[in-house]
Write an enzyme that holds these catalytic residues in place. Structure first.
Site: not given
Lengths: 108, 367
Positions: A70, A65-67, A42
């Site tokens: 969040v 990591s980003h996904p 993402t």
């Protein structure tokens, strides 16, 4: 129920929904509330879809990591580093995502 | 074999900082291969930081002044980690300077965090009296499933905007989490924690001078206070990626949203803020994706220098990238093969390739 994929369990929870393969903001129109967002990885252009997603599944990434980050904040399941989610899954497949085990099951 | 006697903090640092890379691959960091970019110019950057520290020491300031003028603690840790990773691969190495910089940063962190200096599990910057004080002053609201989800989406929006404004390895400058603080007693015996998410600068005007609209972004400094029951939280080195052993939505008990010093209590207003930041985040990253290689390099150079801008300004020094730094990256290809970009990084590989063993060697008392 057939296990179709597995990866790193990045955010706990279980969700079931329609797969939507997402490449960027251009996929917004096809994405509905509760859909399972599937991407190579993402990025922030996908956030409007991520806010609607029932779960997030990615080909690469780790628990920082980003996904993963969040998804945990939103309380939705996330599995990363599946290696082949974007090739093995197709739009509108119904899947169950188990973010605790890091496994994806094909429903339909 | 003679055993090197290196400072004990290096083991704590190694264990904590490895968590950034555990189960990850370098190519996931976007939008540039940063670790093959920094060696182009980092010696110049270290030289400037050394000059700043030298000036700080010469003024005989108490270390608390550095603490006050450094970025949020996760950002200070992120900067320290980049120094340690990049230095062994610089062609122009000034080892004594490097040691001075590292020791200064560790001293700042030791004076910032009350415990767990490298945030292996916690990022504790408030003592218990300060936590009590916070709880008395903040306007906590009872969390519902809906409000907990909206808070999560605000974090998605703001965190993703920060990612786009600052990049993947400078994100910490715009996003930290403090805690978890044990507030079980205050919650009348129910095992509870307080976590404070902080977005200290949602409009870094200096980083995007070509984009004037950033000046009109609605808010700058946001803190989100959340109390969770029956859940454990780990910070894992950097405050932007805590992990939890349960659902944040199901376990949130209370929250408070502080936006530029004002508490936002109305759920519809919270949803408005969420939608605003989701849109901003998406638009900002589209901007980033449209940047070419040269633009990305120059932006990454500026973002890296910006991390210590308050410290430099406090010392009356210029923090902006120099012409020499700009020339070092302009028109240049990135390095290759210095770091493993495609493979999962285990702890031994991390120690070997990301500066830990090197650091132990040069800081050993046998040196």
């Amino acid at each position: 129920m057939q296990k179709i994929l597995s990866g790193i369990a990045a955010s706990p929870g279980i969700a079931q929904g329609k797969v939507k393969i997402v490449q960027g903001a251009e996929d917004l129109n096809k994405f509905k509330d509760g859909d399972i967002l599937v991407a190579k990885i993402t990025d922030p252009t996908m956030v409007i879809m991520m806010a609607k997603a029932g779960a997030i599944v990615c080909d690469i990434g780790g628990i920082t990591s980003h996904p993963a980050i969040v998804s945990r904040e939103m309380g939705i399941p996330c599995i990363v580093n599946t290696k082949e989610a974007t090739t093995k899954l197709k739009d509108d497949m119904i899947v169950k995502v188990d973010g605790e085990k890091g496994e994806i099951y094909l429903i339909e | 074999m003679k055993k090197n006697n290196y400072p004990k903090w290096i083991d704590d640092y190694a264990k904590a900082s490895y968590q950034l890379f555990a189960g990850n691959v370098l190519k996931a960091f976007q939008p540039l291969d940063f670790y093959h970019f920094y060696p182009l110019w980092y010696d110049l950057w270290l030289d400037r930081i050394y000059q700043a520290i030298k000036k700080f020491r010469s003024m005989k300031y108490d270390i608390s002044k550095a603490v006050k003028n450094f970025p949020v603690p996760s950002s200070s840790r992120a900067v320290l980690q980049k120094f340690i990773i990049i230095f062994p691969n610089l062609t122009n190495q000034k080892t004594d300077q490097f040691k001075e910089i590292i020791n200064f940063f560790v001293e700042v962190l030791e004076n910032t965090n009350k415990e767990d200096v490298f945030a292996y599990k916690k990022n504790i910057i408030h003592d218990s009296n300060e936590v009590q004080d916070i709880l008395k002053k903040i306007e906590l609201r009872k969390a519902t499933r809906e409000s907990a989800q909206e808070i999560g989406r605000i974090i998605l929006g703001m965190g993703s905007l920060v990612n786009g404004l600052y990049n993947d390895v400078v994100t910490d400058m715009g996003w930290d989490s403090y805690g978890p603080y044990d507030v079980t007693e205050e919650m009348k015996g129910r095992e509870s924690i307080l976590l404070i998410r902080h977005f200290p600068n949602l409009k870094p005007i200096e980083l995007w001078p070509e984009y004037l609209e950033i000046r009109d972004y609605k808010f700058k400094d946001v803190k989100i206070y959340t109390i969770y029951k029956d859940i454990e939280c780990r910070i894992n080195w950097l405050g932007c990626h805590p992990t939890f052993n349960g659902s944040l939505v199901d376990n949130m008990v209370q929250y408070a949203l502080l936006v530029d010093g004002k508490f936002i209590n109305d759920l519809e207003k919270i949803k408005e803020i969420k939608n605003y930041y989701l849109k901003l985040a998406s638009d900002q990253y589209l901007r980033v994706k449209q940047m070419n290689f040269e633009q990305l390099k120059q932006k990454a150079l500026l973002q890296e220098c910006y991390q210590l801008h308050t410290f430099f300004e406090f010392l009356g020094m210029d923090w902006w990238p120099t012409k020499e730094m700009i020339n070092r990256v302009e028109g240049k290809e990135l390095f290759r093969g210095l770091y493993p970009t495609g493979e999962l990084i285990d702890f031994d590989l991390y120690c070997q390739n990301f500066g830990i063993n090197y650091l132990k060697n040069i800081l050993s008392s046998n040196q």
